[in-house]
Design a protein around this motif. Structure first.
Motif, PDB file in Angstrom:
ATOM      1  N   GLY A   1       0.813  -1.206   0.000  1.00 27.72           N
ATOM      2  CA  GLY A   1       0.000   0.000   0.000  1.00 27.72           C
ATOM      3  C   GLY A   1       0.845   1.253   0.000  1.00 27.72           C
ATOM      4  O   GLY A   1       0.552   2.225  -0.719  1.00 27.72           O
ATOM      5  N   PHE A   2       1.902   1.257   0.807  1.00 23.55           N
ATOM      6  CA  PHE A   2       2.816   2.396   0.843  1.00 23.55           C
ATOM      7  C   PHE A   2       3.433   2.632  -0.538  1.00 23.55           C
ATOM      8  O   PHE A   2       3.514   3.767  -1.018  1.00 23.55           O
ATOM      9  N   VAL A   3       3.888   1.571  -1.170  1.00 25.61           N
ATOM     10  CA  VAL A   3       4.563   1.691  -2.470  1.00 25.61           C
ATOM     11  C   VAL A   3       3.590   2.202  -3.526  1.00 25.61           C
ATOM     12  O   VAL A   3       3.920   3.111  -4.309  1.00 25.61           O
ATOM     13  N   GLU A   4       2.386   1.647  -3.569  1.00 29.17           N
ATOM     14  CA  GLU A   4       1.411   2.073  -4.570  1.00 29.17           C
ATOM     15  C   GLU A   4       0.997   3.528  -4.352  1.00 29.17           C
ATOM     16  O   GLU A   4       0.871   4.306  -5.313  1.00 29.17           O
ATOM     17  N   ALA A   5       0.768   3.909  -3.097  1.00 31.37           N
ATOM     18  CA  ALA A   5       0.406   5.300  -2.810  1.00 31.37           C
ATOM     19  C   ALA A   5       1.532   6.242  -3.217  1.00 31.37           C
ATOM     20  O   ALA A   5       1.291   7.314  -3.800  1.00 31.37           O
ATOM     21  N   THR A   6       2.773   5.852  -2.934  1.00 26.85           N
ATOM     22  CA  THR A   6       3.923   6.675  -3.316  1.00 26.85           C
ATOM     23  C   THR A   6       3.991   6.834  -4.823  1.00 26.85           C
ATOM     24  O   THR A   6       4.239   7.941  -5.342  1.00 26.85           O
ATOM     25  N   ARG A   7       3.746   5.759  -5.548  1.00 22.60           N
ATOM     26  CA  ARG A   7       3.791   5.817  -7.008  1.00 22.60           C
ATOM     27  C   ARG A   7       2.731   6.793  -7.541  1.00 22.60           C
ATOM     28  O   ARG A   7       3.011   7.619  -8.430  1.00 22.60           O
ATOM     29  N   ARG A   8       1.535   6.725  -6.981  1.00 22.94           N
ATOM     30  CA  ARG A   8       0.449   7.591  -7.466  1.00 22.94           C
ATOM     31  C   ARG A   8       0.731   9.060  -7.162  1.00 22.94           C
ATOM     32  O   ARG A   8       0.441   9.940  -7.986  1.00 22.94           O
ATOM     33  N   VAL A   9       1.297   9.325  -5.998  1.00 27.57           N
ATOM     34  CA  VAL A   9       1.604  10.712  -5.656  1.00 27.57           C
ATOM     35  C   VAL A   9       2.771  11.224  -6.502  1.00 27.57           C
ATOM     36  O   VAL A   9       2.787  12.378  -6.930  1.00 27.57           O
ATOM     37  N   LEU A  10       3.749  10.372  -6.766  1.00 27.40           N
ATOM     38  CA  LEU A  10       4.868  10.769  -7.610  1.00 27.40           C
ATOM     39  C   LEU A  10       4.413  11.123  -9.026  1.00 27.40           C
ATOM     40  O   LEU A  10       4.957  12.056  -9.650  1.00 27.40           O
ATOM     41  N   GLU A  11       3.440  10.417  -9.537  1.00 30.12           N
ATOM     42  CA  GLU A  11       2.919  10.735 -10.868  1.00 30.12           C
ATOM     43  C   GLU A  11       2.293  12.123 -10.881  1.00 30.12           C
ATOM     44  O   GLU A  11       2.482  12.908 -11.826  1.00 30.12           O
ATOM     45  N   LEU A  12       1.562  12.462  -9.825  1.00 32.06           N
ATOM     46  CA  LEU A  12       1.002  13.806  -9.706  1.00 32.06           C
ATOM     47  C   LEU A  12       2.117  14.837  -9.562  1.00 32.06           C
ATOM     48  O   LEU A  12       2.068  15.916 -10.171  1.00 32.06           O
ATOM     49  N   TYR A  13       3.085  14.504  -8.743  1.00 30.09           N
ATOM     50  CA  TYR A  13       4.215  15.392  -8.486  1.00 30.09           C
ATOM     51  C   TYR A  13       4.934  15.725  -9.800  1.00 30.09           C
ATOM     52  O   TYR A  13       5.253  16.892 -10.079  1.00 30.09           O
ATOM     53  N   ARG A  14       5.174  14.709 -10.597  1.00 26.37           N
ATOM     54  CA  ARG A  14       5.845  14.895 -11.899  1.00 26.37           C
ATOM     55  C   ARG A  14       5.058  15.854 -12.782  1.00 26.37           C
ATOM     56  O   ARG A  14       5.628  16.782 -13.382  1.00 26.37           O
ATOM     57  N   ASP A  15       3.753  15.641 -12.859  1.00 28.73           N
ATOM     58  CA  ASP A  15       2.931  16.475 -13.738  1.00 28.73           C
ATOM     59  C   ASP A  15       2.849  17.916 -13.225  1.00 28.73           C
ATOM     60  O   ASP A  15       2.873  18.868 -14.019  1.00 28.73           O
ATOM     61  N   LEU A  16       2.759  18.086 -11.913  1.00 34.48           N
ATOM     62  CA  LEU A  16       2.636  19.418 -11.349  1.00 34.48           C
ATOM     63  C   LEU A  16       3.937  20.204 -11.422  1.00 34.48           C
ATOM     64  O   LEU A  16       3.923  21.434 -11.518  1.00 34.48           O
ATOM     65  N   GLN A  17       5.061  19.511 -11.366  1.00 39.16           N
ATOM     66  CA  GLN A  17       6.338  20.214 -11.301  1.00 39.16           C
ATOM     67  C   GLN A  17       6.639  20.996 -12.581  1.00 39.16           C
ATOM     68  O   GLN A  17       7.495  21.899 -12.590  1.00 39.16           O
ATOM     69  N   VAL A  18       5.926  20.704 -13.627  1.00 42.71           N
ATOM     70  CA  VAL A  18       6.098  21.468 -14.868  1.00 42.71           C
ATOM     71  C   VAL A  18       5.781  22.939 -14.633  1.00 42.71           C
ATOM     72  O   VAL A  18       6.439  23.839 -15.171  1.00 42.71           O
ATOM     73  N   ASP A  19       4.772  23.210 -13.806  1.00 37.95           N
ATOM     74  CA  ASP A  19       4.331  24.589 -13.570  1.00 37.95           C
ATOM     75  C   ASP A  19       4.530  25.072 -12.132  1.00 37.95           C
ATOM     76  O   ASP A  19       4.294  26.242 -11.844  1.00 37.95           O
ATOM     77  N   HIS A  20       4.939  24.170 -11.231  1.00 32.66           N
ATOM     78  CA  HIS A  20       5.058  24.535  -9.818  1.00 32.66           C
ATOM     79  C   HIS A  20       6.423  24.068  -9.293  1.00 32.66           C
ATOM     80  O   HIS A  20       6.831  22.925  -9.548  1.00 32.66           O
ATOM     81  N   PRO A  21       7.116  24.901  -8.526  1.00 29.78           N
ATOM     82  CA  PRO A  21       8.454  24.535  -8.021  1.00 29.78           C
ATOM     83  C   PRO A  21       8.386  23.606  -6.810  1.00 29.78           C
ATOM     84  O   PRO A  21       8.763  23.969  -5.692  1.00 29.78           O
TER      85      PRO A  21
END
Length: 491
Positions: free
Chosen positions: A240-260
């Motif tokens: 569960g920890f690994v899957e949750a981390t993966r899902r948040v990292l995907e959001l993080y990657r997409d957001l970092q394009v416009d947010h520091p």
């Protein structure tokens, strides 16, 4: 043959006096006189000095557990130039002694209410090292936190963006914020402990995160630095920890394009064993697998991630605490049973103690299991299946659902319940007008009161009808009653 009323996981002890080191505090041993000692101090002696029931916390054990946990997490997460930021989850056990001890290690703190914020700050924690959570933060508490320089505010809903921005603008500051993500990962724990299911109050759905991040960026008084995830408590399996981390990292990657963005908070929830049948915490494997997932993702996607944060609580203080009770009554109860092996009548011994659901609500709230042992002497009789119950006017007032104690346990004996350092004192209440027990910490072989016990006067102090002397205004109040004969004559 096991007792027919015992659950399948419970095994009758071969040695009634043994203390499982996986469940009891590291310095809990049974002395030559049969008494359990912690940090070299007699539990019976502590009970006599500070009253019954009594919470005990081995602060040296807390610090050792904290250091080991930090080493484990650092080795797995503080790699490839990243730093680790640990926030102790104050809701597990909030006491100035604990705050100061962990502050001395350089830890930060996770708070989720105005009371936790004030308590932690007044205990001496640097406000910049405090992370403020919660799903319903008021303007009052936000103003207090931001005016004292709180480190991060974790945004839990779209409503909070305008609220935090307004306070930050009013104070003329730029406030760091994070977004709590509802990952939809089910942690495989009790429903009340799982905090990332879709249909519950915590966090923002993944689909709504981009719009919320864009809204935050429109406010010059806010700085979005990262994403936060917490999937629940008492977690042993790393999946569960690994899957949750993966899902948040995907959001993080997409957001970092416009947010520091710079920070990912993986939450807490590491499990502890409460009985000998429970698995170990497994924090090493969880940290290792989460760390590997982060490192692989960052390398593959080429994103910037400089800080990993987490929020341990229970794993730090839970195993370092025990609760002592005095036995008041015992009662053998005959129970009809039917099993695959047959049916019949068996006896369960009810052991009533001088506390209960007001000092440990977890068995009633979650069906939680605990371990109990006779604390004031050696066992001198065969084991009996017991249910340790409290003194409250509730049939669900259960401290220990199922365990074994010597069959000659008797009124006046002292029993100890293990692993009560977390979510016992912090969830305690005054139900049935009982005062909450003292919390005594043991450090360097010496004991001191960390939080005082409540007297009946303390419990009644908030009743202004009593405090303002309303009893004197009523002719039939205590101390002014007339006798039954006088009342009859007057009638």
């Amino acid at each position: 043959m096991s007792h027919p009323l015992a659950p399948d996981w419970l095994v009758e002890p071969l040695d009634h006096d043994a203390l499982d080191p996986g469940v009891w505090p590291a310095r809990a041993v049974r002395g030559e006189d049969g008494e359990i000692r912690i940090g070299g101090l007699s539990t019976a002696g502590l009970l006599e000095q500070y009253g019954s029931p009594l919470y005990l916390l081995d602060l040296d054990d807390v610090l050792e557990r904290a250091r080991r946990l930090e080493d484990t997490l650092s080795a797995a997460l503080a790699v490839s130039g990243r730093t680790l930021r640990i926030h102790y989850a104050t809701k597990a056990l909030l006491a100035a002694d604990v705050i100061r001890a962990l502050d001395g290690l350089g830890w930060g703190f996770d708070v989720s209410s105005f009371g936790e914020w004030e308590w932690t700050r007044r205990a001496g924690a640097n406000p910049q090292h405090i992370e403020y959570q919660g799903n319903n933060k008021s303007l009052h508490e936000l103003r207090a936190a931001l005016s004292h320089g709180v480190g991060q505010i974790v945004i839990d809903s779209a409503v909070e963006v305008e609220r935090v921005a307004a306070v930050a603008t009013e104070l003329g500051i730029s406030q760091e914020v994070m977004i709590r993500v509802n990952t939809g990962v089910h942690a495989g724990t009790h429903d009340y402990l799982a905090t990332a299911r879709e249909d519950q109050k915590f966090g923002v759905a993944r689909a709504d995160i981009p719009a919320l991040a864009a809204e935050i960026s429109r406010h010059q008084s806010l700085r979005l630095i990262g994403l936060h995830s917490h999937i629940g408590s008492q977690i042993v399996a790393p999946d569960g920890f690994v899957e949750a981390t993966r899902r948040v990292l995907e959001l993080y990657r997409d957001l970092q394009v416009d947010h520091p963005l710079t920070t990912l908070n993986i939450g807490g929830g590491f499990a502890i064993p409460y009985t000998s049948a429970d698995p170990e915490s497994n924090v090493e494997q969880i940290a290792s697998m989460v760390g590997h997932e982060i490192d692989a993702f960052v390398t593959r996607e080429g994103i910037t991630l400089s800080t990993i944060a987490c929020e341990p609580g229970r794993i730090v203080v839970g195993p370092a605490g025990i609760t002592l009770y005095t036995v008041g009554t015992t009662k053998p109860v005959e129970v009809d049973y039917t099993t695959e092996a047959g049916s019949g009548v068996a006896t369960r011994l009810y052991v009533s103690v001088d506390g209960g659901m007001s000092d440990n609500i977890r068995p009633a709230l979650y069906g939680a299991n605990y371990t109990v042992s006779l604390a004031n002497r050696f066992a001198t009789a065969p084991p009996a299946l017991v249910r340790v119950v409290g003194s409250h006017c509730e049939s669900g007032d259960i401290v220990i659902h199922d365990d074994y104690l010597p069959s000659d346990v008797t009124p006046g004996d002292v029993v100890a319940v293990a692993a009560t350092g977390a979510y016992c004192h912090s969830l305690s209440s005054n139900y049935n007008a009982l005062g909450r027990p003292a919390l005594v910490v043991i450090e360097g072989g010496e004991a001191r009161v960390a939080i005082a016990a409540e007297t009946p006067d303390d419990v009644m102090a908030r009743d202004l009808g009593l405090a303002l002397g309303s009893l004197a205004a009523h002719p039939h109040s205590v101390g002014q009653e007339t006798s039954g004969a006088e009342r009859t004559d007057q009638a």
